[in-house]
Design a protein around this motif. Structure first.
Motif, PDB file in Angstrom:
ATOM      1  N   LYS A 394       0.854  -1.184   0.000  1.00 20.10           N
ATOM      2  CA  LYS A 394       0.000   0.000   0.000  1.00 20.10           C
ATOM      3  C   LYS A 394       0.891   1.236   0.000  1.00 20.10           C
ATOM      4  CE  LYS A 394      -3.463  -2.348   2.831  1.00 20.10           C
ATOM      5  NZ  LYS A 394      -4.143  -2.358   4.142  1.00 20.10           N
ATOM      6  N   SER A 395       0.387   2.322  -0.522  1.00 13.93           N
ATOM      7  CA  SER A 395       1.194   3.547  -0.522  1.00 13.93           C
ATOM      8  C   SER A 395       0.298   4.767  -0.395  1.00 13.93           C
ATOM      9  CB  SER A 395       2.024   3.651  -1.803  1.00 13.93           C
ATOM     10  OG  SER A 395       1.166   3.758  -2.913  1.00 13.93           O
ATOM     11  N   ARG A 396       0.887   5.869   0.008  1.00 10.24           N
ATOM     12  CA  ARG A 396       0.188   7.154   0.072  1.00 10.24           C
ATOM     13  C   ARG A 396       0.539   7.935  -1.182  1.00 10.24           C
ATOM     14  NH1 ARG A 396      -1.933   8.781   4.662  1.00 10.24           N
ATOM     15  NH2 ARG A 396      -1.558   7.570   6.530  1.00 10.24           N
ATOM     16  N   GLU A 397      -0.453   8.388  -1.876  1.00  5.78           N
ATOM     17  CA  GLU A 397      -0.244   9.195  -3.075  1.00  5.78           C
ATOM     18  C   GLU A 397       0.640   8.463  -4.085  1.00  5.78           C
ATOM     19  OE1 GLU A 397      -2.792  11.460  -1.796  1.00  5.78           O
ATOM     20  OE2 GLU A 397      -1.687  12.593  -3.289  1.00  5.78           O
ATOM     21  N   GLY A 398       0.711   7.152  -3.975  1.00  4.63           N
ATOM     22  CA  GLY A 398       1.496   6.372  -4.919  1.00  4.63           C
ATOM     23  C   GLY A 398       2.983   6.443  -4.719  1.00  4.63           C
ATOM     24  N   THR A 399       3.430   7.052  -3.617  1.00  6.45           N
ATOM     25  CA  THR A 399       4.881   7.214  -3.457  1.00  6.45           C
ATOM     26  C   THR A 399       5.416   6.708  -2.123  1.00  6.45           C
ATOM     27  OG1 THR A 399       4.530   9.464  -2.655  1.00  6.45           O
ATOM     28  CG2 THR A 399       4.989   9.220  -4.999  1.00  6.45           C
ATOM     29  N   VAL A 400       4.702   6.935  -1.029  1.00  8.40           N
ATOM     30  CA  VAL A 400       5.251   6.645   0.298  1.00  8.40           C
ATOM     31  C   VAL A 400       4.579   5.419   0.904  1.00  8.40           C
ATOM     32  CG1 VAL A 400       5.609   7.531   2.632  1.00  8.40           C
ATOM     33  CG2 VAL A 400       5.786   9.076   0.678  1.00  8.40           C
ATOM     34  N   VAL A 401       5.389   4.473   1.376  1.00  6.58           N
ATOM     35  CA  VAL A 401       4.860   3.263   1.995  1.00  6.58           C
ATOM     36  C   VAL A 401       4.812   3.458   3.502  1.00  6.58           C
ATOM     37  CG1 VAL A 401       5.215   0.788   2.335  1.00  6.58           C
ATOM     38  CG2 VAL A 401       5.764   1.838   0.136  1.00  6.58           C
ATOM     39  N   ASP A 402       3.614   3.383   4.055  1.00  5.36           N
ATOM     40  CA  ASP A 402       3.393   3.604   5.474  1.00  5.36           C
ATOM     41  C   ASP A 402       4.009   2.482   6.299  1.00  5.36           C
ATOM     42  OD1 ASP A 402       1.227   5.109   7.437  1.00  5.36           O
ATOM     43  OD2 ASP A 402       1.524   3.014   7.953  1.00  5.36           O
ATOM     44  N   ALA A 403       4.716   2.820   7.377  1.00  4.44           N
ATOM     45  CA  ALA A 403       5.413   1.823   8.196  1.00  4.44           C
ATOM     46  C   ALA A 403       4.443   0.826   8.834  1.00  4.44           C
ATOM     47  CB  ALA A 403       6.239   2.525   9.281  1.00  4.44           C
ATOM     48  N   ASP A 404       3.323   1.324   9.352  1.00  3.61           N
ATOM     49  CA  ASP A 404       2.348   0.428   9.976  1.00  3.61           C
ATOM     50  C   ASP A 404       1.742  -0.530   8.953  1.00  3.61           C
ATOM     51  OD1 ASP A 404       2.487   1.556  12.636  1.00  3.61           O
ATOM     52  OD2 ASP A 404       1.437   3.294  11.827  1.00  3.61           O
ATOM     53  N   ASP A 405       1.453  -0.009   7.756  1.00  2.00           N
ATOM     54  CA  ASP A 405       0.923  -0.872   6.700  1.00  2.00           C
ATOM     55  C   ASP A 405       1.941  -1.943   6.326  1.00  2.00           C
ATOM     56  OD1 ASP A 405      -1.359   0.636   6.642  1.00  2.00           O
ATOM     57  OD2 ASP A 405      -0.816   1.799   4.861  1.00  2.00           O
ATOM     58  N   LEU A 406       3.211  -1.537   6.265  1.00  2.00           N
ATOM     59  CA  LEU A 406       4.268  -2.485   5.912  1.00  2.00           C
ATOM     60  C   LEU A 406       4.345  -3.622   6.925  1.00  2.00           C
ATOM     61  CD1 LEU A 406       6.716  -3.276   4.159  1.00  2.00           C
ATOM     62  CD2 LEU A 406       8.117  -1.778   5.576  1.00  2.00           C
ATOM     63  N   ILE A 407       4.294  -3.280   8.208  1.00  2.00           N
ATOM     64  CA  ILE A 407       4.353  -4.312   9.256  1.00  2.00           C
ATOM     65  C   ILE A 407       3.141  -5.239   9.156  1.00  2.00           C
ATOM     66  CG2 ILE A 407       4.304  -4.710  11.751  1.00  2.00           C
ATOM     67  CD1 ILE A 407       5.823  -2.004  12.015  1.00  2.00           C
ATOM     68  N   ASP A 408       1.956  -4.662   8.927  1.00  2.00           N
ATOM     69  CA  ASP A 408       0.749  -5.484   8.773  1.00  2.00           C
ATOM     70  C   ASP A 408       0.868  -6.418   7.571  1.00  2.00           C
ATOM     71  OD1 ASP A 408      -0.373  -4.278  10.978  1.00  2.00           O
ATOM     72  OD2 ASP A 408      -1.626  -2.876   9.823  1.00  2.00           O
ATOM     73  N   ASP A 409       1.397  -5.898   6.473  1.00  2.00           N
ATOM     74  CA  ASP A 409       1.550  -6.728   5.272  1.00  2.00           C
ATOM     75  C   ASP A 409       2.562  -7.851   5.491  1.00  2.00           C
ATOM     76  OD1 ASP A 409      -0.328  -5.371   3.826  1.00  2.00           O
ATOM     77  OD2 ASP A 409       1.080  -4.145   2.697  1.00  2.00           O
ATOM     78  N   MET A 410       3.642  -7.548   6.212  1.00  2.00           N
ATOM     79  CA  MET A 410       4.640  -8.578   6.497  1.00  2.00           C
ATOM     80  C   MET A 410       4.041  -9.683   7.366  1.00  2.00           C
ATOM     81  SD  MET A 410       7.328  -7.825   4.837  1.00  2.00           S
ATOM     82  CE  MET A 410       8.290  -9.149   5.548  1.00  2.00           C
ATOM     83  N   THR A 411       3.233  -9.290   8.353  1.00  2.00           N
ATOM     84  CA  THR A 411       2.585 -10.270   9.226  1.00  2.00           C
ATOM     85  C   THR A 411       1.617 -11.137   8.419  1.00  2.00           C
ATOM     86  OG1 THR A 411       2.763  -8.754  11.099  1.00  2.00           O
ATOM     87  CG2 THR A 411       1.189 -10.545  11.315  1.00  2.00           C
ATOM     88  N   ALA A 412       0.869 -10.494   7.512  1.00  2.00           N
ATOM     89  CA  ALA A 412      -0.077 -11.240   6.679  1.00  2.00           C
ATOM     90  C   ALA A 412       0.651 -12.203   5.745  1.00  2.00           C
ATOM     91  CB  ALA A 412      -0.928 -10.261   5.865  1.00  2.00           C
ATOM     92  N   THR A 413       1.780 -11.771   5.200  1.00  3.80           N
ATOM     93  CA  THR A 413       2.570 -12.647   4.325  1.00  3.80           C
ATOM     94  C   THR A 413       3.108 -13.840   5.106  1.00  3.80           C
ATOM     95  OG1 THR A 413       3.231 -10.738   2.993  1.00  3.80           O
ATOM     96  CG2 THR A 413       4.533 -12.725   2.741  1.00  3.80           C
ATOM     97  N   ALA A 414       3.583 -13.602   6.326  1.00  2.85           N
ATOM     98  CA  ALA A 414       4.077 -14.691   7.176  1.00  2.85           C
ATOM     99  C   ALA A 414       2.954 -15.670   7.494  1.00  2.85           C
ATOM    100  CB  ALA A 414       4.670 -14.124   8.464  1.00  2.85           C
ATOM    101  N   LYS A 415       1.759 -15.152   7.734  1.00  2.49           N
ATOM    102  CA  LYS A 415       0.606 -16.009   8.026  1.00  2.49           C
ATOM    103  C   LYS A 415       0.294 -16.908   6.834  1.00  2.49           C
ATOM    104  CE  LYS A 415      -4.315 -15.862   9.198  1.00  2.49           C
ATOM    105  NZ  LYS A 415      -5.482 -14.995   9.519  1.00  2.49           N
ATOM    106  N   LYS A 416       0.260 -16.306   5.651  1.00  8.76           N
ATOM    107  CA  LYS A 416      -0.066 -17.057   4.429  1.00  8.76           C
ATOM    108  C   LYS A 416       0.921 -18.205   4.201  1.00  8.76           C
ATOM    109  CE  LYS A 416      -0.279 -16.215  -0.588  1.00  8.76           C
ATOM    110  NZ  LYS A 416       1.074 -16.659  -0.983  1.00  8.76           N
ATOM    111  N   ILE A 417       2.217 -17.903   4.333  1.00  8.23           N
ATOM    112  CA  ILE A 417       3.235 -18.926   4.077  1.00  8.23           C
ATOM    113  C   ILE A 417       3.234 -19.985   5.177  1.00  8.23           C
ATOM    114  CG2 ILE A 417       5.724 -19.315   3.872  1.00  8.23           C
ATOM    115  CD1 ILE A 417       5.902 -16.611   2.457  1.00  8.23           C
ATOM    116  N   SER A 418       3.065 -19.560   6.421  1.00  6.66           N
ATOM    117  CA  SER A 418       3.037 -20.508   7.546  1.00  6.66           C
ATOM    118  C   SER A 418       1.860 -21.472   7.417  1.00  6.66           C
ATOM    119  CB  SER A 418       2.962 -19.764   8.879  1.00  6.66           C
ATOM    120  OG  SER A 418       4.102 -18.969   9.081  1.00  6.66           O
ATOM    121  N   GLU A 419       0.706 -20.946   7.013  1.00  3.88           N
ATOM    122  CA  GLU A 419      -0.474 -21.799   6.857  1.00  3.88           C
ATOM    123  C   GLU A 419      -0.293 -22.796   5.717  1.00  3.88           C
ATOM    124  OE1 GLU A 419      -4.016 -18.931   8.646  1.00  3.88           O
ATOM    125  OE2 GLU A 419      -3.631 -18.946   6.479  1.00  3.88           O
TER     126      GLU A 419
END
Length: 593
Positions: A394-419
């Motif tokens: 996810k990004s703001r205005e197509g340029t900046v990646v929010d730190a909280d969003d990044l952490i959430d996405d990393m957790t979701a990716t870990a969940k997907k692979i672990s499952e």
């Protein structure tokens, strides 16, 4: 006396007895993997003092060492390199004297104190991907320095003043309807960031309206009413207007709370915060000192400069003609203030992107010219930017990646692979969620920290969470495997023990012990070079060697109880080092995966 000291003593004795020459130093290096040996003596470097054939010199020294040094079992000479094979007894003694490996690699406090600055955010928007690399680097370098024996103060300077925060304040005042983080359910930094975006939208709309009236775009950008009002708000803030200052305190307070939540989520902290609203006037007093010393010079218009052309730089302004400070002035004052606040520090590390390389060259040089002895121990931990494959986050205005969003996405990716791997079916939901976050954050941190700070990074979230290869999850999985071995040993009533002196080491055991020995030196090198990458890649090498040992050497199927007990103890040592290494990288390790 450590091994190199022992070897140096005997090598010097061998050369003196044989050639009548006194050597000052002996050069050692690791033995190349394609040759047999554990440590290599560089014979070539002796040829300045010792006349003769390097191969013959190496043979002579090797024979002397095998005869006189118990730790050396055999040797071989390749051109001008003497490769020494160390005895099993040497490794046995090392392992037995170490005992508990939980603090292995951590040096005693040297009394030296350093300050590490990282993060340095603006209070008009949330933390973003650029801050992620910054805080991970700064925090890890601070932890590595502590492990290397230094006292460390962790700090940040928050850019909480200026036109950027006034833009958010004005947009909130115009369009916010008194909403708060509590009323909206938004983190404070995100709420304020939304109004910074809102300001930009309205500013562009006003510019377009002015241009449509026939005003040139350059003039429209200056005349836009919303910008003029924001500039007036900044003047009021600087004059101490009670209403503006009160709003500024309120909105900045929201942002600080948001930052704190993100820092806690990432797992980093600070010993002291500095605020630009407190520091922006610092440094002006030292301009007079610099003028008196001849470090600075005043131009006819009243502006003050530092001429660094003799040092290959340029002239740098330190005070404007109207008497106002520039960023350089502020940074001079802040550095001096920090030493006043923490008198025991004798150096500072600034974790700032490489676009500021020139700024810090100038800052450090000016502080040295002003006569501050600690200025020679200032270091700019310069790092490259982090890029993302398009569409991955996810990004703001197509340029900046929010730190909280990044952490959430990393957790979701870990969940997907672990499952998909399906190895945690017996975990509770709480245990699963904690594991996903541990793996996701570990993947993010390791992927960023394993790269030399100076290099630019292309960050691929899916690749970082791979359970194979040079990734955080691969190392975390190995740690969890070791904990499983230790649980089985406990169930089987296996007591971890020292190595019986009569046991002969398996080649894989010896290779593992060799790399274990390198950990304290790796920590010291990482501290000297301010490079978490050295610790990260050492840990990967250790884990690769452990997995080779695990696949080739039976643990519970060993021939006797002593071998089983030693191999369990060896597994425990590797686990302890992984945990210590990852702790200085700011990464947690799970007991089960």
């Amino acid at each position: 006396m450590d091994l190199q000291e022992t070897l140096s003593h005997h090598i010097k004795k061998a050369v003196e007895d044989t050639y009548g020459v006194n050597l000052d130093t002996i050069e050692f290096q690791g033995t190349r993997k394609d040759f047999e040996g554990d440590i290599t003596v560089v014979v070539f470097s002796m040829l300045r003092s010792v006349k003769g054939n390097p191969v013959q010199i190496g043979e002579t020294i090797g024979q002397y060492l095998v005869k006189n040094v118990a730790e050396v079992s055999k040797f071989n000479v390749v051109k001008g390199f003497l490769n020494l094979v160390l005895s099993d007894a040497y490794y046995v003694d090392f392992f037995n004297t170490m005992g508990d490996f939980s603090s292995f690699g951590k040096a005693a406090n040297t009394g030296d104190a350093m300050m590490v600055e990282y993060a340095s955010p603006n209070t008009n928007k949330p933390l973003h991907l650029g801050h992620i690399r910054n805080v991970l680097l700064g925090y890890s370098v601070a932890e590595i320095l502590k492990a290397a024996g230094k006292k460390v103060y962790k700090t940040q300077i928050i850019n909480d003043r200026g036109i950027h925060i006034c833009k958010s304040m004005l947009a909130w005042k115009r369009y916010g309807n008194n909403e708060t983080p509590q009323s909206t359910g938004l983190k404070g930094d995100k709420l304020v960031g939304n109004y910074y975006v809102k300001f930009d939208q309205e500013y562009k709309r006003e510019i377009s309206a002015l241009v449509s009236q026939g005003i040139a775009e350059k003039e429209a950008k200056v005349q836009a009413p919303i910008l003029v009002e924001a500039q007036e708000m900044l003047r009021k803030w600087e004059a101490g207007d009670p209403e503006v200052v009160a709003l500024w305190k309120t909105m900045n307070g929201w942002v600080y709370d948001g930052f704190d939540a993100t820092y806690e989520n990432i797992g980093v902290n600070f010993d002291k915060n500095y605020y630009e609203s407190d520091t922006y006037l610092l440094g002006k007093d030292f301009i007079e000192l610099g003028l008196e010393k001849g470090v600075f010079e005043k131009d006819p218009d009243g502006s003050v400069w530092c001429d660094l052309t003799d040092e290959g730089l340029d002239r740098k302004i330190v005070l404007r003609s109207d008497g106002t400070a520039v960023y350089m002035t502020q940074d001079i004052g802040t550095a001096i203030q920090r030493v006043k606040d923490f008198p025991d520090i004798n150096g500072m590390i600034y974790t700032v992107g490489n676009e500021q390389d020139y700024h810090f060259k100038v800052l450090f040089l000016i502080l040295q010219k002003l006569g501050f002895s600690w200025a020679k121990n200032l270091f700019h931990l310069s790092y490259g930017m982090v890029d993302l494959p398009s569409g991955k986050m996810k990004s703001r205005e197509g340029t900046v990646v929010d730190a909280d969003d990044l952490i959430d996405d990393m957790t979701a990716t870990a969940k997907k692979i672990s499952e998909e791997l399906g190895k945690i079916d017996d975990f509770s939901e709480e245990e699963k969620n904690q594991l996903y976050k541990t793996i996701g954050l570990g993947a993010l941190k390791y992927y960023i920290l394993k790269v030399d700070p100076k290099k630019r990074i292309l960050f691929n979230p899916e690749e970082s969470v791979d359970f194979q290869g040079n990734t955080g999850p691969f190392i975390q999985y190995t740690y969890a495997r070791i904990q499983s071995i230790l649980r089985k040993a406990k169930t089987d009533s296996v007591e971890k023990s020292k190595l019986n002196g009569s046991l002969v080491l398996h080649e894989k055991e010896k290779e593992l012990l060799k790399i274990i020995q390198q950990f304290p030196e790796t920590v010291q090198l990482a501290a000297q070079n301010y490079s978490p990458a050295l610790v990260a890649n050492y840990t990967y090498d250790l884990v690769k060697e452990f997995n080779s040992f695990y696949q080739n050497v039976p643990i519970f199927g060993a021939e006797n109880a002593d071998e089983i007990a030693f191999r369990v103890a060896l597994c425990d040592a590797v686990g302890s080092i992984i945990k210590t290494a990852f702790s200085v990288l700011g990464i947690e390790v799970p007991n089960r995966m």
